[in-house]
Enzyme design. Sequence first.
Site, PDB file in Angstrom:
ATOM      1  N   ARG A 477     104.945  -2.927 -14.619  1.00 41.96           N
ATOM      2  CA  ARG A 477     105.362  -4.267 -15.072  1.00 41.96           C
ATOM      3  C   ARG A 477     106.795  -4.511 -14.621  1.00 41.96           C
ATOM      4  NH1 ARG A 477     107.046  -6.731 -20.196  1.00 41.96           N
ATOM      5  NH2 ARG A 477     107.251  -4.646 -21.095  1.00 41.96           N
ATOM      6  N   ASP A 517     102.922  -4.732  -7.487  1.00 44.56           N
ATOM      7  CA  ASP A 517     102.151  -4.629  -6.258  1.00 44.56           C
ATOM      8  C   ASP A 517     100.964  -5.594  -6.209  1.00 44.56           C
ATOM      9  OD1 ASP A 517     100.779  -3.283  -8.233  1.00 44.56           O
ATOM     10  OD2 ASP A 517     100.690  -1.370  -7.180  1.00 44.56           O
ATOM     11  N   HIS A 569      92.676  -4.532 -16.292  1.00 43.03           N
ATOM     12  CA  HIS A 569      92.483  -4.176 -17.700  1.00 43.03           C
ATOM     13  C   HIS A 569      91.703  -5.244 -18.470  1.00 43.03           C
ATOM     14  CE1 HIS A 569      94.822  -0.633 -17.031  1.00 43.03           C
ATOM     15  NE2 HIS A 569      95.757  -1.362 -16.448  1.00 43.03           N
ATOM     16  N   CYS A 581      95.247   2.925 -19.509  1.00 40.30           N
ATOM     17  CA  CYS A 581      96.096   2.074 -20.356  1.00 40.30           C
ATOM     18  C   CYS A 581      95.987   2.446 -21.830  1.00 40.30           C
ATOM     19  CB  CYS A 581      95.726   0.605 -20.160  1.00 40.30           C
ATOM     20  SG  CYS A 581      94.105   0.147 -20.834  1.00 40.30           S
TER      21      CYS A 581
END
Length: 722
Positions: A477, A517, A569, A581
């Site tokens: 992030r 990315d 996610h 995660c």
Amino acid sequence: MEKKENNRKLRVCVATCNRADYSKLAPIMFGIKMEPEFFELDVVVLGSHLIDDYGNTYRMIEQDDFDINTRLHTIVRGEDEAAMVESVGLALVKLPDVLNRLKPDIMIVHGDRFDALALATSAALMNIRILHIEGGEVSGTIDDSIRHAITKLAHYHVCCTRSAEQHLISMCEDHDRILLAGCPSYDKLLSAKNKDYMSIIRMWLGDDVKPKDYIVALQHPVTTDIKHSIKMFELTLDALISFNKRTLVLFPNIDAGSKEMVRVMRKKGIEHHPNFRAVKHVPFDQFIQLVAHAGCMIGNSSCGVREVGAFGTPVINLGTRQIGRETGENVLHVRDADTQDKILQALHLQFGKQYPCSKIYGDGNAVPRILKFLKSIDLQEPLQKKFCFPPVKDNISQDIDHILETLSALAVDLGGTNLRVAIVSMKGEIVKKYTQFNPKTYEERINLILQMCVEAAAEAVKLNCRILGVGISTGGRVNPREGIVLHSTKLIQEWNSVDLRSPLSDTLHLPVWVDNDGNCAALAERKFGQGKGLENFVTLITGTGIGGGIVHQHELIHGSSFCAAELGHIVVSLDGPDCSCGSHGCIEAYASGMALQREAKKLHDEDQLLVEGMSVPKDEAVGALHLIQAAKLGNAKAQSILRTAGTALGLGVVNILHTMNPSLVILSGVLASHYIHTVKDVIRQQALSSVQDVDVVVSDLVEPALLGAASMVLDYTTRRIY
């Protein structure tokens, strides 16, 4: 470069009028002096250099070990409009004798001062070729008219920015006689910040002053509105007194209105105020260090919007004197500085900030370009100027060899395994790429990034590429506004709360952009790929993990906490496998390279992976590619795993179609081609009929992360017009 015919040296006269133009001319003079086999240098000093009230700044020319051939007292005191006109007239009377004696082949004139207009007029009328430095720029006041008048008299032009070059072409100047070199002062600026500076700060501001905790103020009269500029200066001093920080105030230049500004300083007791140091002149080398480490610069000097950007120092530009200048992010404009509160508020907003270093006005290689340009001048060519009236030639930029430099970006891709740096052209061509293993620790990683970028930037010069900035693609992030990695993926260790912008910007003196990315993959598609020209599309990148980027109304969506487009996610099963995660049933838990590797290892451990025609060496880890190979060779279990993974990805795409309703979905990454058919099948079976016509394609970009990182730089520079 071969010597001139009959080994004749080029006799160059450099005329300097004040402290400001000498800072730009001195690097050229040093360059000329270093090549005595090609050039003879004559130095003429005039204007405010020779006036005690303005610091007798001719002494710094002598201290630089230049022989002054001629000193001309040309200033008529009075500091009003009439005195400026009389000073031009006096210079015109005195200059012919000097030029007749020196007989230069070429006269170098800088900028937009009234003294420079007298120099250019005299040289033009005496059939002496003129090289004008910093033509084509736009600022404000009478300076614009003088600058453009000198342009029309000059035979050759050295400009600093691409827009200045375009202005010269629009003014019908011969493109073959225009050199886009950058500002000569940047050749010194970009190597200055790391030198010892504390002794200089103490000398000018006192022993108790710390870096980034003082202000530099430099304000000049505006000759087209003297009364207002004096009032604005009074408000500035009031705001600085209220702000209560140590401040170095430089006396204004010699333009009409300067005498009244000095009276304002004395009326307010600035010269005796404990928070102020008022000086007539600071040597340029020392001035560089003072502005580089200041908490803020305030005023209306061109130095604030040009040179100071090289250090990322915050600048407050007051009034209209520099209204047309190109500026970096570090400049805050207060156009109508008509109240103390406005200026004070600007000080509170800017003081102590650090911005990316800007190279709008130069890349540190101006002098070599200018010297080569001088050597290329053919004295046998007709002296009469030729004007290129419309239609003008295409805007083709020239470097030292008069060849188009490739406008490029440095792109950095931080992956879980490799660290890659590339030089990427404006057309998306990867000119050169460098790859190293990504180190495991922060210190090793940041040092390797800096080393690779420095080496790539040096190589770019040899490859005739002009680097406009640095773009970084990294997992995790990211706060792109500040250039900080907030939280990394588990694949990149020691990579949380990492400021990437500052160390790179400070080292390379270039603006730096950073993003996730997945977002970079979307940016790559928007500029170079199948998303080009589309208003709304989504990119899903399939690799070690699953990422993505969303473009809505032509802009990338980051979200309120920079967490938008974490498409990997999206939960597609309430009882699915565990995800990295911390949740389970995410697309990434089914369709990522890590997920396929997990399933491949299970099959291998159960002796159900390998089929005829397959083998896995003992020293090779089982991975996703082995699973794909087994599926291609008919392994039913491997085929089932890939089908499940593709179905999970397809369900995620259906959710995206129902939520975002984009016009295109682009699958990117090494696994995209293996999933595309299953994804389309799931859309036909599961999606609403209103979105089933949305096309899903495989990206045709080979290096989406690097191209996306580069596009952050190239898109900005295209809009910004360097």
